[in-house]
Design a protein around this motif. Structure first.
Motif, mmCIF file in Angstrom:
data_model
loop_
_atom_site.group_PDB
_atom_site.id
_atom_site.type_symbol
_atom_site.label_atom_id
_atom_site.label_comp_id
_atom_site.label_asym_id
_atom_site.label_seq_id
_atom_site.Cartn_x
_atom_site.Cartn_y
_atom_site.Cartn_z
ATOM 1 N N THR A 32 0.840 -1.197 0.000
ATOM 2 C CA THR A 32 0.000 0.000 0.000
ATOM 3 C C THR A 32 0.876 1.249 0.000
ATOM 4 N N GLN A 37 -4.346 3.418 -2.943
ATOM 5 C CA GLN A 37 -3.203 3.175 -3.815
ATOM 6 C C GLN A 37 -2.476 1.918 -3.344
ATOM 7 N N SER A 78 -4.187 -0.232 -7.841
ATOM 8 C CA SER A 78 -5.151 0.864 -7.770
ATOM 9 C C SER A 78 -4.394 2.179 -7.728
ATOM 10 N N LEU A 79 -4.743 3.084 -8.633
ATOM 11 C CA LEU A 79 -4.133 4.407 -8.673
ATOM 12 C C LEU A 79 -4.853 5.367 -7.747
ATOM 13 N N ASN A 80 -6.161 5.244 -7.710
ATOM 14 C CA ASN A 80 -6.979 6.047 -6.799
ATOM 15 C C ASN A 80 -8.331 5.356 -6.654
ATOM 16 N N LYS A 84 -8.344 1.565 -11.548
ATOM 17 C CA LYS A 84 -7.689 0.340 -11.124
ATOM 18 C C LYS A 84 -7.281 -0.435 -12.378
#
Length: 375
Positions: A32, A37, A78-80, A84
């Motif tokens: 993480t 993220q 996941s970027l935000n 994803k």
């Protein structure tokens, strides 16, 4: 013809065991970086021993083979909150190196509505969406009845765009997309590889709709059996079509397929949980491949005992598949087996006896012992 079908059956044992969709429940390590993220990494493998009647090189003796059926790396991130993605690989059919099978961006507009873009499994029946990693008995691909994997890219994946969504408190799940779809039947074991102009460059359209009456089934890539963890009563329908989607060296026509599938699982039926599944399929190639059009059926029955024996649970099962092709050659397969469930779909072994019947051919008996691990 008999020799060709024996070879095709061996190829199916060795290669279609890799047709599983990428796991959503496999064990994995996650790093993480911040709120929403992360990067998640995992891997899985399937190995088997097979003994197939008339499967040896002389065409009359039993074959005895150990196979690494599948070796897979899972990557997701996941970027935000909204963006994803996943990148997943599978060992090549030749067994040398890896090939990308899933590379998709997932744009989650709301928790119940997302857009998938890239290469992934297009909407289809439950058996195809679950694959052998997540089906009753493990190591099982319903390739006789569920022939969706023969249309699309490498092991059923395809390049395209799809809406993946749920409604009514996630009880109604639906997906619809447009895909390249221009490799129809090219990976079918008994089909010739065809490279031919398709005329008009039409897209393949595919969709699935399912409703869960008891416990909900969230997620896009599905599960064929919940191993006694849920009470399930779900009905699904799926279809796909493409103009000029069936192409041979001399002809081309419209490809279409439709299916309806049913799954029921009930906990606390005696000392365990009972599962019943069934599906019906209709395939049409506009007469181009009569061996790949017709009606198909499948059914399965399983029972998993709650009490562990040693470190795992025992799940006996029986399955049946049939494909009535328009070339008047019918295929039927009956499987009788038992699975030893150590850690859900992350660790299990199974033993299966199968009988394959084909019109105007002698029956083929086989024994398959499989091991599945995911980390």
């Amino acid at each position: 013809m008999k020799k060709l079908n024996k070879v095709a059956y061996l190829v199916a044992l060795a290669t279609t065991a890799t047709l599983a969709p990428i796991a959503t429940t496999h064990a994995a390590g996650t790093i993480t970086f911040g709120e929403d993220q992360y990067i998640s990494l995992g891997f899985g493998m399937r190995g088997s021993y097979s003994r197939v009647e008339d499967g040896a090189g002389n065409g009359s003796s039993y074959s005895n083979d150990f196979n690494l059926d599948s070796a897979r790396i899972y990557l997701s991130g996941s970027l935000n909150k909204y963006i994803k993605g996943m990148l997943n690989t599978e060992k090549s059919i030749a067994g040398q190196g890896f090939q990308v099978i899933d590379a998709a961006g997932i744009f989650e507009i709301t928790p119940d509505f997302s857009l998938w873009a890239g290469r992934f499994l297009s909407p289809s029946d439950r058996a195809n969406m679950a694959g052998p990693y997540y089906s009753l008995g493990g190591g099982y691909w319903a390739g006789i009845a569920s022939r969706y994997g023969f249309n699309g890219g490498y092991i059923g994946r395809d390049d395209g765009l799809a809406v993946v969504a749920t409604a009514f408190d996630q009880r109604l799940a639906y997906s619809f997309g447009a895909f390249e779809g221009n490799t129809t039947f090219q990976i079918a074991p008994v089909a010739d590889l065809v490279e031919s102009s398709r005329g008009s460059d039409g897209l393949m359209y595919a969709g699935r709709l399912q409703y869960s009456f008891w416990d909900k089934e969230p997620g896009y890539y599905g599960t064929g059996n919940y191993l006694g963890a849920k009470d399930i009563l779900t009905v699904g329908i799926a279809g796909r079509t493409q103009n000029n989607g069936a192409v041979s060296a001399t002809d081309q026509g419209k490809y279409s397929s439709y299916s309806i599938d049913f799954l029921m699982e009930k906990q606390n039926v005696g000392p365990g949980a009972l599962s019943i599944e069934a599906a019906y399929y209709d395939y049409d190639t506009d007469g181009v491949f009569t061996s790949e059009e017709g009606d198909a059926y499948s059914a399965g029955l399983g029972y998993i005992f709650n009490e562990k024996v040693g470190i795992g649970q025992i799940q006996p099962f029986v399955r049946y598949q049939r494909f009535d092709a328009d070339n008047n050659v019918d295929l039927r397969q009956t499987d009788l087996g038992v699975a030893y469930i150590i850690d859900g779909y992350n660790a299990q072994v199974s033993a299966v006896f199968s009988q394959l019947e084909e019109t105007n051919e002698s029956d083929t008996n086989s024994f398959l012992l499989t091991m599945q691990l995911q980390f």
